[in-house]
Structure formats: structure tokens, C-alpha cells
Design a protein around this motif. Structure first.
Motif, PDB file in Angstrom:
ATOM      1  N   LEU A   1     -24.799   2.825  -2.087  1.00 29.83           N
ATOM      2  CA  LEU A   1     -26.093   2.772  -2.770  1.00 29.83           C
ATOM      3  C   LEU A   1     -26.684   1.365  -2.684  1.00 29.83           C
ATOM      4  CD1 LEU A   1     -25.430   4.953  -5.954  1.00 29.83           C
ATOM      5  CD2 LEU A   1     -27.091   5.438  -4.128  1.00 29.83           C
ATOM      6  N   TRP A   2     -25.844   0.345  -2.855  1.00 33.14           N
ATOM      7  CA  TRP A   2     -26.332  -1.025  -2.741  1.00 33.14           C
ATOM      8  C   TRP A   2     -26.787  -1.328  -1.316  1.00 33.14           C
ATOM      9  CZ3 TRP A   2     -28.189  -3.275  -6.616  1.00 33.14           C
ATOM     10  CH2 TRP A   2     -27.584  -3.247  -7.874  1.00 33.14           C
ATOM     11  N   GLU A   3     -26.053  -0.839  -0.321  1.00 35.37           N
ATOM     12  CA  GLU A   3     -26.485  -1.038   1.070  1.00 35.37           C
ATOM     13  C   GLU A   3     -27.870  -0.430   1.288  1.00 35.37           C
ATOM     14  OE1 GLU A   3     -22.646  -1.504   3.976  1.00 35.37           O
ATOM     15  OE2 GLU A   3     -23.569   0.466   3.837  1.00 35.37           O
ATOM     16  N   THR A   4     -28.072   0.761   0.752  1.00 33.01           N
ATOM     17  CA  THR A   4     -29.355   1.450   0.906  1.00 33.01           C
ATOM     18  C   THR A   4     -30.469   0.683   0.217  1.00 33.01           C
ATOM     19  OG1 THR A   4     -28.174   3.562   0.961  1.00 33.01           O
ATOM     20  CG2 THR A   4     -30.543   3.650   0.570  1.00 33.01           C
ATOM     21  N   PHE A   5     -30.203   0.174  -0.972  1.00 32.44           N
ATOM     22  CA  PHE A   5     -31.201  -0.611  -1.704  1.00 32.44           C
ATOM     23  C   PHE A   5     -31.574  -1.884  -0.935  1.00 32.44           C
ATOM     24  CE2 PHE A   5     -32.035  -4.088  -4.742  1.00 32.44           C
ATOM     25  CZ  PHE A   5     -33.195  -3.600  -5.333  1.00 32.44           C
ATOM     26  N   LEU A   6     -30.574  -2.591  -0.442  1.00 32.95           N
ATOM     27  CA  LEU A   6     -30.819  -3.832   0.308  1.00 32.95           C
ATOM     28  C   LEU A   6     -31.625  -3.567   1.567  1.00 32.95           C
ATOM     29  CD1 LEU A   6     -27.228  -5.326  -0.026  1.00 32.95           C
ATOM     30  CD2 LEU A   6     -29.296  -6.295  -1.050  1.00 32.95           C
TER      31      LEU A   6
ATOM     32  N   THR B   1     -31.361  -6.439   7.188  1.00 34.26           N
ATOM     33  CA  THR B   1     -31.093  -5.660   8.389  1.00 34.26           C
ATOM     34  C   THR B   1     -29.754  -4.938   8.239  1.00 34.26           C
ATOM     35  OG1 THR B   1     -30.025  -7.559   9.462  1.00 34.26           O
ATOM     36  CG2 THR B   1     -32.386  -7.251   9.854  1.00 34.26           C
ATOM     37  N   TRP B   2     -29.519  -3.932   9.096  1.00 37.87           N
ATOM     38  CA  TRP B   2     -28.312  -3.122   8.906  1.00 37.87           C
ATOM     39  C   TRP B   2     -27.027  -3.889   9.200  1.00 37.87           C
ATOM     40  CZ3 TRP B   2     -27.189   1.386  12.846  1.00 37.87           C
ATOM     41  CH2 TRP B   2     -27.117   0.883  14.140  1.00 37.87           C
ATOM     42  N   ASP B   3     -27.132  -5.048   9.867  1.00 42.34           N
ATOM     43  CA  ASP B   3     -25.935  -5.865  10.086  1.00 42.34           C
ATOM     44  C   ASP B   3     -25.707  -6.856   8.940  1.00 42.34           C
ATOM     45  OD1 ASP B   3     -28.370  -6.987  11.514  1.00 42.34           O
ATOM     46  OD2 ASP B   3     -27.097  -8.758  11.513  1.00 42.34           O
ATOM     47  N   GLU B   4     -26.640  -6.936   7.987  1.00 41.77           N
ATOM     48  CA  GLU B   4     -26.519  -7.868   6.865  1.00 41.77           C
ATOM     49  C   GLU B   4     -26.049  -7.205   5.567  1.00 41.77           C
ATOM     50  OE1 GLU B   4     -30.037 -11.117   7.821  1.00 41.77           O
ATOM     51  OE2 GLU B   4     -30.585  -9.219   6.854  1.00 41.77           O
ATOM     52  N   VAL B   5     -26.322  -5.907   5.421  1.00 42.18           N
ATOM     53  CA  VAL B   5     -26.142  -5.265   4.111  1.00 42.18           C
ATOM     54  C   VAL B   5     -24.678  -5.124   3.688  1.00 42.18           C
ATOM     55  CG1 VAL B   5     -28.321  -4.009   4.229  1.00 42.18           C
ATOM     56  CG2 VAL B   5     -26.237  -2.952   5.139  1.00 42.18           C
TER      57      VAL B   5
ATOM     58  N   PHE C   1     -33.719   5.505  -8.656  1.00 36.14           N
ATOM     59  CA  PHE C   1     -34.774   4.688  -8.044  1.00 36.14           C
ATOM     60  C   PHE C   1     -34.875   4.951  -6.538  1.00 36.14           C
ATOM     61  CE2 PHE C   1     -36.001   0.729  -5.854  1.00 36.14           C
ATOM     62  CZ  PHE C   1     -37.264   0.524  -6.402  1.00 36.14           C
ATOM     63  N   LEU C   2     -33.730   5.175  -5.908  1.00 32.08           N
ATOM     64  CA  LEU C   2     -33.691   5.406  -4.460  1.00 32.08           C
ATOM     65  C   LEU C   2     -33.924   6.872  -4.098  1.00 32.08           C
ATOM     66  CD1 LEU C   2     -30.585   3.175  -3.632  1.00 32.08           C
ATOM     67  CD2 LEU C   2     -32.966   2.669  -3.020  1.00 32.08           C
TER      68      LEU C   2
ATOM     69  N   PHE D   1     -27.332   9.482   2.593  1.00 31.36           N
ATOM     70  CA  PHE D   1     -26.671   8.676   3.610  1.00 31.36           C
ATOM     71  C   PHE D   1     -27.141   7.229   3.522  1.00 31.36           C
ATOM     72  CE2 PHE D   1     -26.847  13.012   5.197  1.00 31.36           C
ATOM     73  CZ  PHE D   1     -25.523  13.236   5.549  1.00 31.36           C
ATOM     74  N   ASP D   2     -26.231   6.293   3.838  1.00 26.41           N
ATOM     75  CA  ASP D   2     -26.578   4.867   3.787  1.00 26.41           C
ATOM     76  C   ASP D   2     -27.163   4.407   5.122  1.00 26.41           C
ATOM     77  OD1 ASP D   2     -24.551   4.317   5.619  1.00 26.41           O
ATOM     78  OD2 ASP D   2     -23.186   3.441   4.169  1.00 26.41           O
ATOM     79  N   PRO D   3     -27.542   3.123   5.266  1.00 23.27           N
ATOM     80  CA  PRO D   3     -28.177   2.651   6.503  1.00 23.27           C
ATOM     81  C   PRO D   3     -27.316   2.781   7.752  1.00 23.27           C
ATOM     82  CG  PRO D   3     -28.548   1.096   4.724  1.00 23.27           C
ATOM     83  CD  PRO D   3     -27.542   2.079   4.232  1.00 23.27           C
ATOM     84  N   HIS D   4     -26.002   2.960   7.582  1.00 23.55           N
ATOM     85  CA  HIS D   4     -25.115   3.123   8.738  1.00 23.55           C
ATOM     86  C   HIS D   4     -24.813   4.587   9.015  1.00 23.55           C
ATOM     87  CE1 HIS D   4     -23.904  -0.954   7.052  1.00 23.55           C
ATOM     88  NE2 HIS D   4     -24.557  -1.207   8.153  1.00 23.55           N
ATOM     89  N   GLY D   5     -25.441   5.474   8.229  1.00 22.22           N
ATOM     90  CA  GLY D   5     -25.237   6.896   8.433  1.00 22.22           C
ATOM     91  C   GLY D   5     -24.056   7.486   7.688  1.00 22.22           C
ATOM     92  N   ASP D   6     -23.398   6.687   6.864  1.00 17.88           N
ATOM     93  CA  ASP D   6     -22.250   7.182   6.100  1.00 17.88           C
ATOM     94  C   ASP D   6     -22.723   7.947   4.869  1.00 17.88           C
ATOM     95  OD1 ASP D   6     -20.159   6.092   7.706  1.00 17.88           O
ATOM     96  OD2 ASP D   6     -20.585   4.119   6.859  1.00 17.88           O
ATOM     97  N   PRO D   7     -22.051   9.043   4.500  1.00 21.32           N
ATOM     98  CA  PRO D   7     -22.475   9.829   3.343  1.00 21.32           C
ATOM     99  C   PRO D   7     -22.254   9.075   2.035  1.00 21.32           C
ATOM    100  CG  PRO D   7     -20.365  10.626   4.155  1.00 21.32           C
ATOM    101  CD  PRO D   7     -20.864   9.632   5.162  1.00 21.32           C
TER     102      PRO D   7
END
Length: 218
Positions: free
Chosen positions: A82-87, A94-98, A120-121, A126-132
Motif C-alpha cells: 500500500l505504501w509503494e502504491t501511495f508513493l 518511480t517504480w525503482d524508488e518506492v 484513500f487509494l 496490485f502495487d506498482p510492481h504488479g504484486d497483489p
């Protein structure tokens, strides 16, 4: 309340077992390698986790999560993703930073905060890397997928996730022109060195077998 180190061990064990097809147990050396610690260090921590009834473990034997331990691991992973998605979606990381930043944020112990964040989201799956992303009940929406290395020459597929979340891998993926939902056509496979030629947005690149095995597609 679990320490950050204990949470990291549970998360690593979940990745090595529950998220790996056909596996329910992991070895001490495997866990130590994942966390970049010595086997003796891992052994000491595994003893503590066993005392807290988070894992099944006998010295030098295989390790598995208890039902309680799996529940705790899923909650940590839920917060991380969830934090990766928010960031990614709200703060333009970027997806290499989250991943690295989410590693820090996942240890915040506030149920209300995570509930508010998920709402809020708009309850992402799924997160920015495609993980559930596990929902509040601990359920994950898994997708039937295969690796890019399994795609036949001449076929087109869509990137839905990556196995390697390291910054170096993701930066290389971006250099090749890949991102979530990218359409990839496999144009050639070379027997000599196992490299694969792919076409993304009209650009052709050669990628290694190792790279292809870290890209999930449908």
C-alpha cells in the motif's frame, strides 16, 4: 509487538514459501541468504520466532510459518505494498524508488492509518510492481502468469509484474522500455547464449535469460 527485524524475517519467509509455487518450507541458509545475514544469526532469530509461535522450526531443519505467523507476514506485506502504491501514484516516486522507502514505512504500527491509506487509494489490488496487495481480510488476488522466458517466439504478451524489485533491475527494465502493462513481442531466441530479442513500442532489444525469468507476463 514485533521488532522490525522479526517482521523482516516473517516477510522473507512468506516470499520464500507462500509466494513461491510448490513451496511451503524454507531452509535456514536460504533465509539467511535472502536477508544477507550469517546462518548462525538467522538461527538465533528463528529460535525467537518459534518461541513466539510464529514459525514451525527445528534446528537445522526446514522452516514454515504458523497460521499466526502467516497472518502477521501478510499484514506487513499489505502495508508495504500500500505504501509503494501511495508513493508511486501520489508522490511521483518511480517504480525503482518506492521499494526502499516502503521498507521503512511498513513498520509503522497503526491500523487506522493503513485503513485510511487503503481507502484513500480506492482499495488497489496490485502495487506498482504488479504484486497483489492483501485486503483487510488477508486475501490476495493472484493472477495466472508465466515468465517472459516461457513465451514462444512470435508471440506477444503483457507485463503484469516483476520478480526482482531491486533498483538496478527496475532501472534496466525502464532502459529497455518496459513498465507495467507494456506489450512485449518475442522476436527471437538465441541458443548460443540464451538471449532473447524483444520488441517494445517499436524498439528491439536483446535481454538475458536471467532478465526474462524475472518478468511476469500474461
Amino acid at each position: 509487538m514485533l521488532s522490525q527485524t522479526e517482521e523482516n524475517y516473517l516477510k522473507a519467509l512468506f516470499h520464500l514459501t507462500a509466494e513461491t509455487a510448490g513451496k511451503s518450507e524454507a531452509g535456514t541458509n536460504e533465509i539467511a541468504g535472502t536477508l544477507n545475514v550469517k546462518p548462525a544469526t538467522a538461527n538465533d532469530m528463528l529460535k525467537k520466532l518459534k518461541e513466539k509461535k510464529l514459525i514451525h522450526y527445528e534446528k537445522y531443519g526446514k522452516v514454515s510459518l504458523t497460521t499466526f505467523g502467516k497472518k502477521q507476514a501478510i499484514e506487513i506485506i499489505r502495508k508495504h505494498r500500500l505504501w509503494e502504491t501511495f508513493l508511486y501514484e501520489c508522490l511521483e516516486f518511480t517504480w525503482d524508488e518506492v521499494h526502499e522507502v516502503a521498507e521503512q514505512l511498513e513498520h509503522i504500527h497503526s491500523v487506522k492509518l493503513i485503513e485510511k491509506l487503503e481507502k484513500f487509494l480506492a482499495y488497489p489490488e496490485f502495487d506498482p510492481h504488479g504484486d497483489p496487495i492483501p485486503n483487510a481480510r488477508g486475501e490476495l488476488k493472484m493472477q495466472t502468469r508465466k515468465t517472459l522466458s516461457e513465451v514462444a517466439v512470435g508471440k506477444t504478451c503483457k507485463l503484469i509484474a516483476v520478480k526482482d524489485n531491486s533498483a538496478s533491475f527496475l532501472q534496466y527494465a525502464v532502459k529497455v522500455g518496459l513498465g507495467l502493462s507494456s506489450k512485449i513481442k518475442v522476436t527471437a531466441r538465441h541458443e548460443f547464449d540464451a538471449t532473447i530479442d524483444i520488441e517494445v513500442n517499436g524498439k528491439t532489444s536483446s535481454v538475458s535469460q536471467k532478465f526474462a525469468e524475472n518478468v511476469f507476463v500474461i
